[in-house]
Structure formats: structure tokens, C-alpha cells
Design a protein around this motif. Sequence first.
Motif, PDB file in Angstrom:
ATOM      1  N   SER A  48      43.282  45.030   9.123  1.00 18.62           N
ATOM      2  CA  SER A  48      44.029  44.411  10.214  1.00 18.62           C
ATOM      3  C   SER A  48      45.161  43.518   9.708  1.00 18.62           C
ATOM      4  O   SER A  48      45.110  42.971   8.619  1.00 18.62           O
ATOM      5  N   TYR A  49      46.192  43.446  10.541  1.00 20.98           N
ATOM      6  CA  TYR A  49      47.373  42.603  10.305  1.00 20.98           C
ATOM      7  C   TYR A  49      48.104  42.935   9.016  1.00 20.98           C
ATOM      8  O   TYR A  49      48.549  42.056   8.298  1.00 20.98           O
ATOM      9  N   TYR A  78      45.535  40.914   6.505  1.00 19.60           N
ATOM     10  CA  TYR A  78      46.581  39.931   6.221  1.00 19.60           C
ATOM     11  C   TYR A  78      47.193  40.101   4.829  1.00 19.60           C
ATOM     12  O   TYR A  78      47.249  39.172   4.036  1.00 19.60           O
ATOM     13  N   ASN A  79      47.645  41.314   4.566  1.00 15.82           N
ATOM     14  CA  ASN A  79      48.462  41.605   3.402  1.00 15.82           C
ATOM     15  C   ASN A  79      49.765  42.191   3.923  1.00 15.82           C
ATOM     16  O   ASN A  79      50.113  41.987   5.083  1.00 15.82           O
ATOM     17  N   ASP A  80      50.467  42.929   3.104  1.00 17.50           N
ATOM     18  CA  ASP A  80      51.697  43.601   3.516  1.00 17.50           C
ATOM     19  C   ASP A  80      51.604  45.071   3.109  1.00 17.50           C
ATOM     20  O   ASP A  80      52.550  45.646   2.589  1.00 17.50           O
ATOM     21  N   LEU A  81      50.423  45.662   3.337  1.00 16.26           N
ATOM     22  CA  LEU A  81      50.157  47.020   2.863  1.00 16.26           C
ATOM     23  C   LEU A  81      51.021  48.065   3.552  1.00 16.26           C
ATOM     24  O   LEU A  81      51.197  48.051   4.771  1.00 16.26           O
ATOM     25  N   ARG A  92      41.456  47.365  12.666  1.00 16.67           N
ATOM     26  CA  ARG A  92      42.866  47.674  12.442  1.00 16.67           C
ATOM     27  C   ARG A  92      43.820  47.014  13.421  1.00 16.67           C
ATOM     28  O   ARG A  92      44.894  47.541  13.713  1.00 16.67           O
ATOM     29  N   GLU A  93      43.487  45.857  13.968  1.00 15.66           N
ATOM     30  CA  GLU A  93      44.406  45.169  14.862  1.00 15.66           C
ATOM     31  C   GLU A  93      45.715  44.878  14.128  1.00 15.66           C
ATOM     32  O   GLU A  93      45.720  44.508  12.959  1.00 15.66           O
ATOM     33  N   GLY A  94      46.830  45.043  14.813  1.00 15.99           N
ATOM     34  CA  GLY A  94      48.122  44.749  14.216  1.00 15.99           C
ATOM     35  C   GLY A  94      48.572  45.755  13.176  1.00 15.99           C
ATOM     36  O   GLY A  94      49.367  45.431  12.308  1.00 15.99           O
TER      37      GLY A  94
END
Length: 117
Positions: A74-75, A55-58, A95-97
Motif C-alpha cells: 500500500s501507498y 510507503y515506499n516509491d516502488l 494495496r490501498e493507494g
Amino acid sequence: MPKGLEKLNLSHNLYCGFILIRKNTIPSLKELDMSHNDLQAVYIHEALYRILLSYNDLTIACFNHENLRYLDISYNLHMPSEVCFEPTQIDTVIREGVAEGERLVGPISVRYYKPIK
């Protein structure tokens, strides 16, 4: 940082931009949790065992995966399938999303893997 620090939880903060952890800056660190922030790039040169970056924007994540056993990326919806770490050398990669479901390809396996167009 305190001497002997093994776990660092910086999740659910307002960190944005990039994080750089140079080798030997926190030598006792084993686990880092930077999930639920707004990071675009992470460079970790310490040999950690567990890294949580969900849940970052990597778009870039580079690790010293010498001891890395668990990675959660993930995400991170903008992360590409070609990464600068070798996912095949990490025991567990969540690694979902990520990469629109495509297989993650690291620097070693890019020689052997060509995506089907």
C-alpha cells in the motif's frame, strides 16, 4: 545475518534504490518488513510468508510467491497495475493507494484480463 533469522524489520530507515535478496541467502527468513523507506524496486527470490513494503516509491516488485501469504504494498503511488508477481496466488494483498485503484494484473492473469479503456 544470524543463523535461524525468521523476521527482519528494516522499516523506517533511509533505504533507497533497490533491494535484491537472492534465493538461499537467508533461508530461514519468513517475514520481511521494508516499509516506510524510499525503495523504487524490490526483487525477493526467497520464499517468504509475509512481506511488508508499504510507503515506499516502488515501481517494480518481484517476488517468489511460492509460500507468500501476506503482502502489503500500500501507498506506493507509482506502482503500475501490471506487476511481475501473481496477486491471485497470495492470500492477502493490501494495496490501498496503488495503481490508482485499478486491479493488479500479474503474469498469469494478464492473458485473461484486458483493461477497459
